[in-house]
Write a protein that holds these residues in place. Structure first.
Motif, PDB file in Angstrom:
ATOM      1  N   THR A   1      40.586  38.537  47.604  1.00  0.00           N
ATOM      2  CA  THR A   1      41.688  37.681  48.418  1.00  0.00           C
ATOM      3  C   THR A   1      42.975  37.315  47.123  1.00  0.00           C
ATOM      4  O   THR A   1      43.658  36.370  47.754  1.00  0.00           O
ATOM      5  CB  THR A   1      41.056  37.030  49.290  1.00  0.00           C
ATOM      6  OG1 THR A   1      40.348  35.777  48.728  1.00  0.00           O
ATOM      7  CG2 THR A   1      40.366  38.065  50.475  1.00  0.00           C
ATOM      8  N   ARG A   2      42.089  36.532  46.447  1.00  0.00           N
ATOM      9  CA  ARG A   2      42.846  35.852  45.495  1.00  0.00           C
ATOM     10  C   ARG A   2      42.872  36.267  44.451  1.00  0.00           C
ATOM     11  O   ARG A   2      41.513  36.704  43.729  1.00  0.00           O
ATOM     12  CB  ARG A   2      42.734  34.153  45.371  1.00  0.00           C
ATOM     13  CG  ARG A   2      42.477  33.084  46.813  1.00  0.00           C
ATOM     14  CD  ARG A   2      42.531  31.927  46.633  1.00  0.00           C
ATOM     15  NE  ARG A   2      41.490  31.228  45.806  1.00  0.00           N
ATOM     16  CZ  ARG A   2      41.771  30.580  44.816  1.00  0.00           C
ATOM     17  NH1 ARG A   2      42.652  29.568  44.999  1.00  0.00           N
ATOM     18  NH2 ARG A   2      41.272  30.069  44.358  1.00  0.00           N
TER      19      ARG A   2
ATOM     20  N   PHE B   1      48.132  35.820  43.926  1.00  0.00           N
ATOM     21  CA  PHE B   1      48.831  36.551  45.066  1.00  0.00           C
ATOM     22  C   PHE B   1      47.678  36.305  45.546  1.00  0.00           C
ATOM     23  O   PHE B   1      46.468  36.916  45.441  1.00  0.00           O
ATOM     24  CB  PHE B   1      48.862  38.032  44.450  1.00  0.00           C
ATOM     25  CG  PHE B   1      50.205  38.305  43.996  1.00  0.00           C
ATOM     26  CD1 PHE B   1      51.188  38.915  44.772  1.00  0.00           C
ATOM     27  CD2 PHE B   1      49.546  38.664  42.501  1.00  0.00           C
ATOM     28  CE1 PHE B   1      52.095  38.730  43.583  1.00  0.00           C
ATOM     29  CE2 PHE B   1      50.406  38.988  41.340  1.00  0.00           C
ATOM     30  CZ  PHE B   1      51.616  39.161  42.058  1.00  0.00           C
TER      31      PHE B   1
ATOM     32  N   TYR C   1      45.528  36.650  49.528  1.00  0.00           N
ATOM     33  CA  TYR C   1      45.698  37.929  51.029  1.00  0.00           C
ATOM     34  C   TYR C   1      45.521  37.285  52.474  1.00  0.00           C
ATOM     35  O   TYR C   1      45.178  36.100  52.147  1.00  0.00           O
ATOM     36  CB  TYR C   1      44.359  38.773  50.777  1.00  0.00           C
ATOM     37  CG  TYR C   1      44.917  39.784  51.281  1.00  0.00           C
ATOM     38  CD1 TYR C   1      45.856  40.938  51.973  1.00  0.00           C
ATOM     39  CD2 TYR C   1      43.579  39.682  52.965  1.00  0.00           C
ATOM     40  CE1 TYR C   1      45.822  41.359  52.768  1.00  0.00           C
ATOM     41  CE2 TYR C   1      43.521  40.796  53.891  1.00  0.00           C
ATOM     42  CZ  TYR C   1      44.498  41.485  53.649  1.00  0.00           C
ATOM     43  OH  TYR C   1      44.355  42.704  54.581  1.00  0.00           O
TER      44      TYR C   1
ATOM     45  N   TYR D   1      50.528  39.858  50.720  1.00  0.00           N
ATOM     46  CA  TYR D   1      50.279  38.614  49.482  1.00  0.00           C
ATOM     47  C   TYR D   1      51.027  37.559  49.443  1.00  0.00           C
ATOM     48  O   TYR D   1      52.037  38.575  48.766  1.00  0.00           O
ATOM     49  CB  TYR D   1      49.201  39.847  48.145  1.00  0.00           C
ATOM     50  CG  TYR D   1      47.704  40.483  48.078  1.00  0.00           C
ATOM     51  CD1 TYR D   1      46.910  39.709  47.848  1.00  0.00           C
ATOM     52  CD2 TYR D   1      48.446  42.005  48.577  1.00  0.00           C
ATOM     53  CE1 TYR D   1      46.155  41.116  47.648  1.00  0.00           C
ATOM     54  CE2 TYR D   1      46.847  42.795  49.657  1.00  0.00           C
ATOM     55  CZ  TYR D   1      45.989  42.251  48.533  1.00  0.00           C
ATOM     56  OH  TYR D   1      44.793  42.890  48.972  1.00  0.00           O
TER      57      TYR D   1
END
Length: 407
Positions: free
Chosen positions: A269-270, A290, A292, A299
């Motif tokens: 998620t990152r 990016f 999420y 993103y």
């Protein structure tokens, strides 16, 4: 390498995924997917495909879309009410836009040049290091009729040219790394709209101009591509405006109403193409990330410690898919590390990491020739299906891939 911190942890803490302590992603209402199944008027370059009967879909999920889109890619593109599914995003757009050759624009990304203008309109963005270990961007634009200008625009490097060929792009640049670009850019292997500088045989002066940005900006950060002049140059040089037979596709995208969920794959998620610390790999100076956002499946991009903003609309850049393309790299002038030119092997094969729907799929990329598409396969040799929307591709030197990380 820091990886695989479950997104559930962030949700439990009530934290919206972000890349900086003070930065929250701009939340954008997602555009609903078109769910009417196209049935007629098959179109598309070099497809030769025959429409297949539409399968009866299972029940719609609670989110309004079906899981398992990785097994339900777009196979045949049709024209419905004057629209087609884009080869670059999979989304429904005007037929004339979808069939028109995109333009690949070299865009400045050094901190003193920011913000960029118009970059959020790009369907695909490439990022790769250049000399001095900064990165430069190349945006592939198909939706540009409502744009006046894009930039600031900078000079060409050969590996961006080679990547543009995969999409049958018309390449746009202001200047060039002449020893390695001149022969290629003036050959019949690439169509280009370039400023009329030394090393360019057919420059298009009307396509470019400077915008006064105030004393804060040096002149090299004030050059822009103007769409009216671009169109004039394409006509003057006699370039074909629709995709040619050599163009096959960009990527595989999930069909309407589906999400490629990749449920069995790790969460991510990152995403940090250069890791979280300073390093000499090209991404270590501006530390892009990016983040999420589960609510809209996008993103959101940060760099230089803050949100990456488009000056045109003051919105944070956000994409549906992120790809790490691990490439062989070399220094073309190794004597001065601060000025060396870099090379990337963007043909052949290598490792790849595809991020979509908050997941990471490890696999490989493959590209056989100048006009061949970038194909991404999972570890079982099956082509990876992206979700409909914009894609950001980071080319990363193999020797510096040790720094990339995700959580």
């Amino acid at each position: 390498m820091k990886k695989k911190v479950l997104a559930a942890l962030f949700i439990a803490l009530g934290i919206l995924a972000g890349c900086g302590e003070n930065d929250s992603p701009v939340i954008i209402d997602p555009v609903p997917l078109v769910t009417d199944a196209p049935t007629a008027n098959t179109q598309g370059p070099n497809t030769g495909a025959t429409p297949e009967p539409a399968a009866t879909p299972p029940a719609i999920s609670t989110g309004g879309k079906l899981a398992g889109g990785e097994n339900h890619p777009i196979t045949v593109r049709t024209v419905v009410d004057g629209k087609m599914q884009s080869y670059l995003t999979g989304e429904w757009k005007k037929e004339s836009v979808v069939k028109r050759r995109n333009m690949a624009v070299m865009i400045n990304n050094i901190q003193v040049s920011l913000p960029q203008y118009g970059i959020s309109a790009a369907s695909i963005i490439y990022e790769a290091p250049v000399e001095g270990r900064i990165t430069r961007l190349m945006g592939l634009f198909e939706d540009y009729d409502d744009l006046d200008h894009i930039g600031s625009v900078r000079s060409a490097r050969d590996y961006y040219l080679y990547e543009a060929m995969a999409y049958d792009s018309i390449y746009c640049n202001w200047g060039l790394a002449r020893p390695w670009v001149e022969e290629l850019i003036n050959s019949d292997r690439i169509d280009n709209i370039s400023t009329p500088l030394a090393g360019i045989n057919n420059g298009v002066s009307e396509a470019y101009g400077r915008i006064d940005r105030g004393s804060k900006y040096a002149s090299e950060h004030t050059g822009y591509l103007f769409i009216k002049g671009y169109n004039s140059g394409v006509k003057k040089l006699g370039y074909e405006t629709e995709y040619r037979d050599t163009f096959v596709k960009a990527f595989s995208f999930a069909e309407d109403g589906y999400i490629a969920t990749y449920d069995s794959y790790p969460d991510a998620t990152r995403i940090f193409p250069g890791g979280t610390q300073s390093n000499a790999g090209g991404y270590g100076k501006h530390n892009p990330c990016f983040a999420y956002n589960e609510d809209d499946g996008l993103y959101y991009r940060t760099q230089y410690g803050s949100a990456h903003i488009d000056e045109m609309n003051n919105e944070q850049l956000a994409v549906t898919n992120v790809v790490f393309k691990i490439c062989h790299g070399e220094k073309k002038i190794p004597d001065d590390p601060s000025k060396d030119y870099l090379g990337f092997g963007v043909h052949g094969t290598g490792d790849a990491y595809v991020f979509t729907n908050g997941k990471v799929i490890k696999g490989t990329w493959k590209r056989d020739s100048d006009t061949a598409p970038n194909l991404f396969y999972d570890e079982n040799g099956k082509e990876i299906v992206l979700n409909q929307g914009k894609t950001w591709i980071c080319c990363i030197w193999k020797e510096y891939s040790q720094f990339m990380s995700w959580e």
